[in-house]
Design a protein around this motif. Structure first.
Motif, PDB file in Angstrom:
ATOM      1  N   ASP A 240     -52.637  -3.594  88.241  1.00 43.40           N
ATOM      2  CA  ASP A 240     -51.722  -2.423  87.645  1.00 43.40           C
ATOM      3  C   ASP A 240     -50.457  -2.254  88.638  1.00 43.40           C
ATOM      4  OD1 ASP A 240     -52.542  -0.367  89.444  1.00 43.40           O
ATOM      5  OD2 ASP A 240     -54.286   0.206  88.191  1.00 43.40           O
ATOM      6  N   GLU A 241     -49.806  -1.425  88.055  1.00 41.27           N
ATOM      7  CA  GLU A 241     -48.464  -0.992  88.902  1.00 41.27           C
ATOM      8  C   GLU A 241     -48.975  -0.252  90.051  1.00 41.27           C
ATOM      9  OE1 GLU A 241     -46.197   2.078  86.877  1.00 41.27           O
ATOM     10  OE2 GLU A 241     -47.547   1.595  85.260  1.00 41.27           O
ATOM     11  N   TYR A 242     -49.969   0.404  90.393  1.00 40.04           N
ATOM     12  CA  TYR A 242     -50.334   1.114  91.281  1.00 40.04           C
ATOM     13  C   TYR A 242     -51.426   0.622  92.313  1.00 40.04           C
ATOM     14  CZ  TYR A 242     -49.088   4.806  88.031  1.00 40.04           C
ATOM     15  OH  TYR A 242     -48.260   5.456  87.042  1.00 40.04           O
ATOM     16  N   ALA A 243     -51.390  -0.777  92.004  1.00 42.40           N
ATOM     17  CA  ALA A 243     -52.325  -1.551  92.960  1.00 42.40           C
ATOM     18  C   ALA A 243     -51.588  -1.554  94.331  1.00 42.40           C
ATOM     19  CB  ALA A 243     -52.745  -2.817  92.500  1.00 42.40           C
ATOM     20  N   THR A 244     -52.212  -1.592  95.594  1.00 38.77           N
ATOM     21  CA  THR A 244     -51.548  -1.616  96.851  1.00 38.77           C
ATOM     22  C   THR A 244     -51.393  -2.970  97.077  1.00 38.77           C
ATOM     23  OG1 THR A 244     -53.690  -1.844  97.832  1.00 38.77           O
ATOM     24  CG2 THR A 244     -52.806   0.233  97.544  1.00 38.77           C
TER      25      THR A 244
END
Length: 146
Positions: free
Chosen positions: A76-80
């Motif tokens: 997702d967009e929050y994955a590091t």
């Protein structure tokens, strides 16, 4: 997204060359490893139990278990950046690369983890998706007096 093994799903961590991989049993992984090794699940589980799995079979089994885990990951967009790298590595794992990473770790480190994962798959401890089966709770019958 979690980068650690989920015991509830029958997953086991394995660190190769400083990178954490998760071994996850699933129907798809088992089918692929049986086809690629030419061995039935029960044979693979027995070989892992005996510490007698070949390097090639180890590499194939680990690769398919890592791929099973990778298929379930949602980027997702929050994955590091590290999580994105793990997802890519899991989804694109191949037996040759995994085999090269397994060799320096050693059989004594890898086979016990394979024994756990294959044992769960063998005993029906997991659903086809890789999730652990819920434990049935039974209540003993209490005799009622007349």
């Amino acid at each position: 997204m979690s980068d650690a093994a989920n015991d509830i799903r029958g997953e086991v961590d394995l660190v190769l060359d400083g990178q954490r991989f998760v071994l996850r049993p699933s129907y798809t992984a088992i089918k692929a490893m049986e086809k690629k090794t030419g061995r039935a699940l029960i044979e693979l589980a027995q070989l892992a139990e005996q510490g007698a799995m070949t390097q090639e079979h180890q590499a194939i089994v680990v690769t398919e278990l890592v791929r099973a885990w990778g298929r379930e990951l949602a980027e997702d967009e929050y994955a590091t950046a590290e999580q994105k790298m793990m997802i890519t590595a899991a989804r694109s794992a191949n037996a040759d690369t995994i085999g090269e990473l397994l060799y320096p770790v050693g059989v004594m480190e890898v086979q016990p983890r394979l024994q756990i994962v294959l044992g769960l798959a063998l005993t029906g401890g997991c659903l086809p998706s890789g999730e652990m089966k819920p434990t049935a709770t039974t209540t003993p019958e209490i005799p009622v007096g007349d």
